[in-house]
Write a protein that holds these residues in place. Structure first.
Motif, PDB file in Angstrom:
ATOM      1  N   PHE A   1      70.091  61.889 -11.738  1.00  0.00           N
ATOM      2  CA  PHE A   1      69.250  62.139 -12.898  1.00  0.00           C
ATOM      3  C   PHE A   1      68.331  60.948 -13.112  1.00  0.00           C
ATOM      4  CE2 PHE A   1      68.590  61.203 -17.425  1.00  0.00           C
ATOM      5  CZ  PHE A   1      67.888  62.328 -17.813  1.00  0.00           C
ATOM      6  N   ASP A   2      67.032  61.206 -13.267  1.00  0.00           N
ATOM      7  CA  ASP A   2      66.043  60.150 -13.499  1.00  0.00           C
ATOM      8  C   ASP A   2      64.899  60.745 -14.293  1.00  0.00           C
ATOM      9  OD1 ASP A   2      64.445  57.948 -13.497  1.00  0.00           O
ATOM     10  OD2 ASP A   2      64.433  57.648 -11.334  1.00  0.00           O
ATOM     11  N   ALA A   3      64.679  60.241 -15.497  1.00  0.00           N
ATOM     12  CA  ALA A   3      63.609  60.762 -16.354  1.00  0.00           C
ATOM     13  C   ALA A   3      62.796  59.601 -16.899  1.00  0.00           C
ATOM     14  CB  ALA A   3      64.187  61.586 -17.503  1.00  0.00           C
ATOM     15  N   ASN A   4      61.486  59.813 -17.031  1.00  0.00           N
ATOM     16  CA  ASN A   4      60.608  58.747 -17.487  1.00  0.00           C
ATOM     17  C   ASN A   4      59.480  59.332 -18.326  1.00  0.00           C
ATOM     18  OD1 ASN A   4      60.092  55.750 -17.087  1.00  0.00           O
ATOM     19  ND2 ASN A   4      58.084  56.595 -16.586  1.00  0.00           N
ATOM     20  N   ILE A   5      59.138  58.643 -19.406  1.00  0.00           N
ATOM     21  CA  ILE A   5      58.039  59.041 -20.282  1.00  0.00           C
ATOM     22  C   ILE A   5      57.041  57.887 -20.334  1.00  0.00           C
ATOM     23  CG2 ILE A   5      57.363  59.709 -22.616  1.00  0.00           C
ATOM     24  CD1 ILE A   5      60.157  60.821 -23.019  1.00  0.00           C
ATOM     25  N   GLU A   6      55.750  58.209 -20.161  1.00  0.00           N
ATOM     26  CA  GLU A   6      54.710  57.193 -20.198  1.00  0.00           C
ATOM     27  C   GLU A   6      53.622  57.606 -21.192  1.00  0.00           C
ATOM     28  OE1 GLU A   6      53.308  56.859 -16.219  1.00  0.00           O
ATOM     29  OE2 GLU A   6      55.072  55.762 -15.506  1.00  0.00           O
ATOM     30  N   TRP A   7      53.078  56.617 -21.891  1.00  0.00           N
ATOM     31  CA  TRP A   7      51.993  56.856 -22.839  1.00  0.00           C
ATOM     32  C   TRP A   7      50.878  55.856 -22.558  1.00  0.00           C
ATOM     33  CZ3 TRP A   7      51.592  54.788 -28.437  1.00  0.00           C
ATOM     34  CH2 TRP A   7      50.404  55.286 -29.029  1.00  0.00           C
ATOM     35  N   TYR A   8      49.711  56.373 -22.135  1.00  0.00           N
ATOM     36  CA  TYR A   8      48.545  55.541 -21.885  1.00  0.00           C
ATOM     37  C   TYR A   8      47.680  55.591 -23.144  1.00  0.00           C
ATOM     38  CZ  TYR A   8      50.139  55.603 -17.072  1.00  0.00           C
ATOM     39  OH  TYR A   8      50.893  55.469 -15.942  1.00  0.00           O
ATOM     40  N   PHE A   9      47.867  54.596 -24.011  1.00  0.00           N
ATOM     41  CA  PHE A   9      47.254  54.651 -25.334  1.00  0.00           C
ATOM     42  C   PHE A   9      45.879  54.000 -25.396  1.00  0.00           C
ATOM     43  CE2 PHE A   9      50.027  50.969 -25.019  1.00  0.00           C
ATOM     44  CZ  PHE A   9      49.248  49.921 -25.495  1.00  0.00           C
ATOM     45  N   ALA A  10      45.454  53.337 -24.296  1.00  0.00           N
ATOM     46  CA  ALA A  10      44.134  52.711 -24.240  1.00  0.00           C
ATOM     47  C   ALA A  10      43.814  52.460 -22.775  1.00  0.00           C
ATOM     48  CB  ALA A  10      44.115  51.406 -25.040  1.00  0.00           C
ATOM     49  N   PRO A  11      42.548  52.155 -22.442  1.00  0.00           N
ATOM     50  CA  PRO A  11      42.231  51.841 -21.049  1.00  0.00           C
ATOM     51  C   PRO A  11      43.088  50.676 -20.526  1.00  0.00           C
ATOM     52  CG  PRO A  11      40.215  52.176 -22.300  1.00  0.00           C
ATOM     53  CD  PRO A  11      41.346  52.179 -23.288  1.00  0.00           C
ATOM     54  N   ARG A  12      43.742  50.888 -19.399  1.00  0.00           N
ATOM     55  CA  ARG A  12      44.598  49.902 -18.746  1.00  0.00           C
ATOM     56  C   ARG A  12      45.760  49.454 -19.636  1.00  0.00           C
ATOM     57  NH1 ARG A  12      41.779  45.081 -15.825  1.00  0.00           N
ATOM     58  NH2 ARG A  12      43.889  45.080 -14.967  1.00  0.00           N
ATOM     59  N   ALA A  13      46.209  50.329 -20.518  1.00  0.00           N
ATOM     60  CA  ALA A  13      47.316  50.006 -21.417  1.00  0.00           C
ATOM     61  C   ALA A  13      48.309  51.155 -21.434  1.00  0.00           C
ATOM     62  CB  ALA A  13      46.802  49.722 -22.820  1.00  0.00           C
ATOM     63  N   PHE A  14      49.597  50.833 -21.384  1.00  0.00           N
ATOM     64  CA  PHE A  14      50.613  51.879 -21.399  1.00  0.00           C
ATOM     65  C   PHE A  14      51.928  51.317 -21.921  1.00  0.00           C
ATOM     66  CE2 PHE A  14      51.766  49.728 -17.529  1.00  0.00           C
ATOM     67  CZ  PHE A  14      53.139  49.899 -17.428  1.00  0.00           C
ATOM     68  N   VAL A  15      52.774  52.219 -22.368  1.00  0.00           N
ATOM     69  CA  VAL A  15      54.186  51.934 -22.623  1.00  0.00           C
ATOM     70  C   VAL A  15      54.983  53.036 -21.942  1.00  0.00           C
ATOM     71  CG1 VAL A  15      53.868  50.667 -24.782  1.00  0.00           C
ATOM     72  CG2 VAL A  15      54.133  53.163 -24.817  1.00  0.00           C
ATOM     73  N   SER A  16      56.173  52.706 -21.480  1.00  0.00           N
ATOM     74  CA  SER A  16      57.001  53.708 -20.811  1.00  0.00           C
ATOM     75  C   SER A  16      58.465  53.466 -21.139  1.00  0.00           C
ATOM     76  CB  SER A  16      56.792  53.676 -19.289  1.00  0.00           C
ATOM     77  OG  SER A  16      57.296  52.474 -18.737  1.00  0.00           O
TER      78      SER A  16
END
Length: 206
Positions: A1-16
């Motif tokens: 099991f492997d799950a991942n969520i990513e949020w690209y909230f601005a150019p060249r910016a993310f949280v995961s």
């Protein structure tokens, strides 16, 4: 099991954020088992008695297979700040153990990296600090031994002279850390210093 969520909230910016769980049906580890083998022993207790071959039971320490699992969480982010500067980081929690509850070889329960960077079309620079918890290395003379928790500072510089030529300088172990191996607080196994390391790389395109 492997799950991942990513949020690209601005150019060249993310949280995961991620979660993982892995079951291993055949993990190779150290174990103890018994076996019956022929041995050459005295035929009687009398001094100078002739020797004879007889089967005897032995306790053997060696590699064996066990079931094991690893469960963990991952977090990461990267974001520009201002004027081509930015920061990044990641954290991993990993709980690995075999069917008997013993920690897995190489398992790092907590580890993280924090960094800062500058980048434009020609020049780039990055500084990172990485930390790892104690690491289980294996068994030595019947005793578990570990590498003590450690932090490493590294940096890199890069310059693009043209589309066909660029140079980079990578520096590792800038804080000159000591690698300490131990079985307990009063049983050190080894202490190493690998020293600061520097690498220059040239990239040429034709």
């Amino acid at each position: 099991f492997d799950a991942n969520i990513e949020w690209y909230f601005a150019p060249r910016a993310f949280v995961s954020m991620g979660a993982f769980h892995m079951q291993m049906g055949s993990y190779i580890t150290n174990g103890t088992f018994t076996g019956t083998y022929p041995a050459l022993i005295p035929a009687t207790n009398a001094p100078g008695a002739p020797q004879a071959v007889a089967n005897r039971q032995f306790t053997i320490t060696g590699l064996t297979n066990k079931k094991a699992s690893v469960t963990g969480l991952e977090f990461a982010f990267e974001t520009p700040i201002a004027n081509n500067f930015g920061i990044s980081g990641n954290y991993t929690f990993a709980d690995g153990h075999d069917q008997d509850g013993h920690v897995l070889r190489g398992d790092v329960k907590n580890s993280f990296t924090l960094g800062g960077f500058f980048e434009n079309d020609q020049f780039s620079a990055r500084v990172n600090y990485s930390y790892t918890d104690d690491i289980f290395i294996g068994t030595d003379r019947g005793t578990d031994y570990f590498q003590k928790a450690n932090g490493v500072l590294s940096a890199s510089l890069g310059y693009k002279f043209s589309d066909n030529f660029s140079l980079s300088l990578d520096a590792q172990n800038l804080n000159d850390p000591k690698l300490k191996y131990y079985a307990s607080e009063v049983q050190p196994r080894a202490i190493y210093k690998n020293g600061r390391q520097f690498y220059v790389t040239a990239r040429i395109k034709f």
